[in-house]
Scaffold this motif. Structure first.
Motif, PDB file in Angstrom:
ATOM      1  N   LEU A   1       0.861  -1.167  -0.036  1.00 25.60           N
ATOM      2  CA  LEU A   1       0.039   0.145   0.025  1.00 25.60           C
ATOM      3  C   LEU A   1       0.895   1.318  -0.055  1.00 25.60           C
ATOM      4  N   LEU A   2       1.966   1.027   0.830  1.00 28.82           N
ATOM      5  CA  LEU A   2       2.747   2.445   0.912  1.00 28.82           C
ATOM      6  C   LEU A   2       3.467   2.471  -0.551  1.00 28.82           C
ATOM      7  N   ASN A   3       3.896   1.696  -1.157  1.00 31.33           N
ATOM      8  CA  ASN A   3       4.450   1.777  -2.496  1.00 31.33           C
ATOM      9  C   ASN A   3       3.306   2.543  -3.540  1.00 31.33           C
ATOM     10  N   CYS A   4       2.139   1.915  -3.443  1.00 31.38           N
ATOM     11  CA  CYS A   4       1.058   2.508  -4.274  1.00 31.38           C
ATOM     12  C   CYS A   4       0.975   4.151  -3.950  1.00 31.38           C
ATOM     13  N   TYR A  42       2.652   3.575  10.856  1.00 36.01           N
ATOM     14  CA  TYR A  42       3.663   3.113   9.736  1.00 36.01           C
ATOM     15  C   TYR A  42       3.691   4.160   8.419  1.00 36.01           C
ATOM     16  N   ILE A  43       2.561   4.329   7.784  1.00 32.95           N
ATOM     17  CA  ILE A  43       2.480   4.979   6.688  1.00 32.95           C
ATOM     18  C   ILE A  43       3.108   6.505   7.040  1.00 32.95           C
ATOM     19  N   GLN A  44       2.468   6.991   8.363  1.00 31.20           N
ATOM     20  CA  GLN A  44       2.782   8.541   8.432  1.00 31.20           C
ATOM     21  C   GLN A  44       4.344   8.493   8.404  1.00 31.20           C
ATOM     22  N   GLN A  45       4.912   7.711   9.115  1.00 30.99           N
ATOM     23  CA  GLN A  45       6.517   7.855   9.267  1.00 30.99           C
ATOM     24  C   GLN A  45       7.162   7.689   8.104  1.00 30.99           C
ATOM     25  N   VAL A  63      -1.799  10.958   8.291  1.00 29.20           N
ATOM     26  CA  VAL A  63      -2.659  10.002   7.629  1.00 29.20           C
ATOM     27  C   VAL A  63      -3.848   9.878   8.736  1.00 29.20           C
ATOM     28  N   PHE A  64      -5.001   9.616   8.013  1.00 24.47           N
ATOM     29  CA  PHE A  64      -6.291   9.455   8.631  1.00 24.47           C
ATOM     30  C   PHE A  64      -6.964   8.163   8.024  1.00 24.47           C
TER      31      PHE A  64
END
Lengths: 402, 402
Positions: free
Chosen positions: B120-123, B170-173, B179-180
Motif C-alpha cells: 500500500l505504501l508503494n502505491c 507506519y504510513i505516516q512515518q 494520515v487518517f
DNA sequence: AATACTTTTTAAAAATTTAAAAAAGAAGTA
DNA sequence: TACTTCTTTTTTAAATTTTTAAAAAGTATT
C-alpha cells in the motif's frame, strides 16, 4: 423576588449543574466540567457564595501541596418536584439542591389509560400544598412516564392528551412552575448516567426492566433522543417470526417474548397444562409473583424468567453490534432481581455477538433500585437548567400577564 | 516553509472546514457555522485573504438591502490525497481545497487479504510522485477501507496488520504526511453528510450497499463511532434463525440473507435446480451480473435482489425503532440501482415498523454515485483539520528529528 | 528550617462581543 | 429620473469576558 433569584442562578447554570451531580467539587474540577479557566471558575464560585447558594466544604486531598477547597451547593435554597409515573401510579417526592429526597415519597394510584390531565394536576397541587415548600422556591417539576414522549415539544403521544395544548403547557400554565417531561426509560438512563454505576461512561445503554423493556441511550455523554424524541423503542424491535400480536399492533416485537407481560401469559398457559410449579398454588398470577417464586427457587418460574432474559439478550446483541457501548446497565424495577437476568443475557450475548465487540462492553446491575426514576425526573429539571428553564420562566410570566 | 503555512491554517480550522464543505459562504454564514460573532468571522476572513487562502466571490442575494460578499477557499493552495479501498482495489485521487478531483482516479488492484502494508505504501508513493503535486502541499492522506477500524487509534483490526506499530503510524512515518484512517462505510456516511442529499440533517443512517451491508451513522450532526470505534456493524446483527454460517463465525447474521454474497450463492443454487433465468446462459455468476440482469428485467434476478432488499428492510426496521433517524440514505456502489432496493425495503418497513416512527423517516437514494467513498476519505482529513492534524504534524516532526 | 509541590490570587494581556455608525442596495413616490 | 425611506450588511470603537502568566499562600517531606 424568588423569581429573580432563579434568574440569577441561570447565569451560572453550568456550575450549578455539575455541583448538583457531584455534591462536592474543587474549583479545578469545576473548571474541567465547565471548560472555563480556573480564575473564571473561582469568580463564579465566589459570586455564588456571596449570594448564598454555595458553601465551602473543607479541603480535598492533594498529592503533596496546598489542599484545594471543596465547594458544594447549599441544599435548601431551591427545590425540585420529581414525578415518576408508571402504568398504575405516580410517585412524587420533593428533592433539594443536593439530590436529597426531603419529603416522604407519595404514591397516587390510577390506571394511566383513564388518567385525565386534570387529575394529574390535582395530585401535583395537593402534593405541593402538603409538602410545606413554598411554590416560589420550586425550580421546576420533572415528570417521567411511559409512552411515546417528545421531550422538546412536551407531549406524550400515547397518554394524557390535552385538547388544544401540549401536556407541559397545560400543567405549566395552571401551576406556574416550569415543567419538563420525559419518557420513563429516559429518566432512568439520566439517573444512571449522573448518579449510577455508569457515571462518567460516554456510551451506555440503560435497560428499564419493567412491564416492557425500555431503553435509554447515552451517546457521547448525552441522552440520545433521535430526530423526534422517539428513539430507543427497544421493546418493539421486530425480532421474532412468532406471529404473536403486540400491544403496538405489529407482530413479533421483542416485547412479545421478553416482557413480563409475555412471561405471565406463558406461566398461566403452563399451569393450565398441568406444569408442576409452586405458582399453581396461587389464584392470581402476576409478574411479581413469578419473580418472587423464581427467587425462592421454583424451577418453572426460573425457566420462564430465563427465557425472557435470553430474548432480551438477543436484542442486546443487536444493540451491541450497532452501538458498541461501553456498558449495559440493567435498571428499573426488575433490576432488583438483576442476577436472575444476568446469566441468560450473557448466554445470548456469547452466542450472538462478535467477541471483538463484547469484550469492550461491561454489564452492570444498577444500585439505584426503585429510586432510579425519581432521581432521573429530578435530574431532568437540572439538565434543563439554563436556557431552557429561562424560556419556560418567561413563558409563564407572559401568561400571567395576559 | 509549507509546513509553516499549514500551521498557520490550523488557527482558522473551523472557517476552513465550513468553506470546504460549502464552497461559498458569506461572513454571516461563517459566523453561524463557527459560533463566533460577525466581526470575528470578518477578521478571520480578512486574515486568510491577506495570506492568500481565501478570495472574494461576488455578492450573494439579499432580501432587500446591501448584498453580502461571498467568500470561498482558493482551490490550489493545498491538496488532500484521498484513498478508497474495497476488497479488491484501492482507488486514489488528489483533491483540492474546493473538493474537486484534480487528477485521474487511479486504481490499484489486489486482494485485500493478501495486501501487505508495504505494498500500500508503494502505491501511495507512486501515486504522489506521478500526481505532480509537491509533497509539502499535501495536507493529509485520508484512507477508508473495509474491516474493523478504530479511527482514533489508527488501526484496522481485520486487515493490514503492522507488527509493532499502528497502520497509520507506519504510513505516516514512511511518507511524512498526516494520515487518517476510517471504515469505508464511515467515509461514505461522511460524504453523504457533507455533500449528499442528507446534508444538514441531524440524524441520518447511511447504508453502504456493496458486498456486505455497511452502515455509517450520523447522530447529532456527527459521525457516531461508539466506544471503541466499532459501532455500526449492521451487517452482523443476529436477525435470522437460518443456521447459516457467516464469515464472522456466527450464525444468522443479516449478511447471511441480505448481502450480495448471499444473493450470488442463492442464484447458483437456483440455476443448478433448473430455475428459468437469463443468468443460466452465463458461466461465471457474480453480483454485478445479477444486478445487471435484474435491471434488464430477468424475473429470477429481480426476485433475488428483492428478497435481499426485504431482509435489509427488516434490519432497517430495527434501526428505525432504535434511532428514530431523520433519513436513511442508500449509498455505496449498490445505490446505482437504488430503485431496485427501494420497494422491497419500503415493504419490510411497512410491515415491521410502528407508523408513528416511519412517518418521520425519509428514504433517500444517494446522488454521489461511486464517488461517495473518495469524497468521504478526503472529508475525513478535513474533519480532522485543527487539533488532530496539528498533533500528527508534531508527531512527524519529532520522528524526523530522531 | 529548607525544599518541593500544589492551589489560590492577582494583574495584565488577549480574545470576543456589543452596539452604534457608516455604507450599500431595493422599492416606492413625486 | 431624482429623491426618500426602509433594509441589510459592513466597519468601527468601546466594553466585556476570559485567559495567561506570575506572584503569593499553604501543605507535606526531608
Amino acid at each position: 423576588m424568588s423569581a429573580h433569584r432563579i434568574d440569577f442562578l441561570l447565569n451560572y447554570s453550568e456550575t450549578i449543574k455539575c455541583l448538583y451531580y457531584n455534591n462536592v467539587l474543587t474549583s479545578a474540577d469545576i473548571s474541567n466540567y465547565t471548560g472555563k479557566s480556573i480564575p473564571h471558575a473561582t469568580r463564579v464560585l465566589n459570586e455564588l457564595i456571596k449570594e448564598g447558594y454555595i458553601e465551602e466544604k473543607g479541603f480535598a486531598n492533594s498529592s503533596g501541596g496546598r489542599k484545594p477547597l471543596n465547594y458544594s451547593l447549599i441544599a435548601g435554597t431551591h427545590y425540585i418536584l420529581s414525578v415518576a409515573m408508571d402504568q398504575f401510579s405516580a410517585q412524587m417526592v420533593m428533592v433539594d439542591m443536593k439530590n436529597n429526597f426531603i419529603t416522604e415519597t407519595k404514591r397516587y394510584e390510577f390506571n394511566i389509560h383513564d388518567l385525565q390531565p386534570e387529575m394529574l394536576l390535582n395530585c401535583l397541587n395537593e402534593f405541593i400544598d402538603n409538602s410545606g415548600i413554598t411554590k416560589s422556591s420550586i425550580i421546576g417539576i420533572g415528570i417521567s412516564m411511559p409512552g411515546f414522549v417528545d421531550t422538546e415539544k412536551g407531549v406524550n403521544y400515547t397518554y394524557l392528551n390535552v385538547f388544544d395544548q401540549t401536556l407541559v403547557e397545560y400543567i405549566q400554565q395552571k401551576i406556574s412552575i416550569p415543567v419538563f417531561l420525559a419518557n420513563d426509560s429516559t429518566a432512568i438512563a439520566l439517573a444512571e448516567q449522573k448518579f449510577g454505576l455508569a457515571a462518567n461512561l460516554k456510551n451506555v445503554m440503560v435497560l428499564n426492566l419493567g412491564w416492557g423493556i425500555g431503553l435509554g441511550m447515552i451517546l457521547n455523554d448525552k441522552i440520545f433522543r433521535g430526530n423526534n424524541g422517539l428513539a430507543g423503542e427497544f421493546s418493539h424491535i421486530p425480532l421474532f417470526k412468532n406471529g404473536k400480536l403486540c400491544t403496538c399492533g405489529k407482530h413479533g416485537c421483542l416485547e412479545t417474548e421478553a416482557s413480563l407481560i409475555a412471561v405471565t401469559a406463558t406461566a398461566k398457559e403452563g399451569i393450565k397444562k398441568g406444569q408442576i410449579t409452586s405458582l399453581a398454588a396461587y389464584e392470581d398470577i402476576d409478574a411479581d409473583l413469578i419473580i418472587s417464586e423464581a427467587v425462592k427457587g421454583d424451577a418453572f418460574s426460573v425457566r420462564l424468567i430465563s427465557e425472557a432474559a435470553y430474548h432480551v439478550g438477543e436484542g442486546l446483541a443487536i444493540l451491541i453490534h450497532l452501538m458498541n457501548p461501553a456498558a449495559i446497565v440493567l435498571s428499573g424495577k426488575g433490576s432488583i432481581v438483576g442476577n436472575l437476568w444476568m446469566a441468560p443475557i450473557q448466554q445470548a450475548i456469547n452466542e450472538h455477538c462478535i467477541p471483538r465487540l463484547t469484550k469492550y462492553t461491561k454489564f452492570i446491575i444498577s444500585n439505584l433500585n426503585i429510586k432510579a426514576q425519581l432521581i432521573g425526573s429530578a435530574a431532568l429539571v437540572v439538565e434543563n437548567f439554563g436556557k431552557n428553564l429561562e424560556e419556560k420562566l418567561t413563558e409563564i410570566k407572559e401568561c400571567s400577564l395576559v
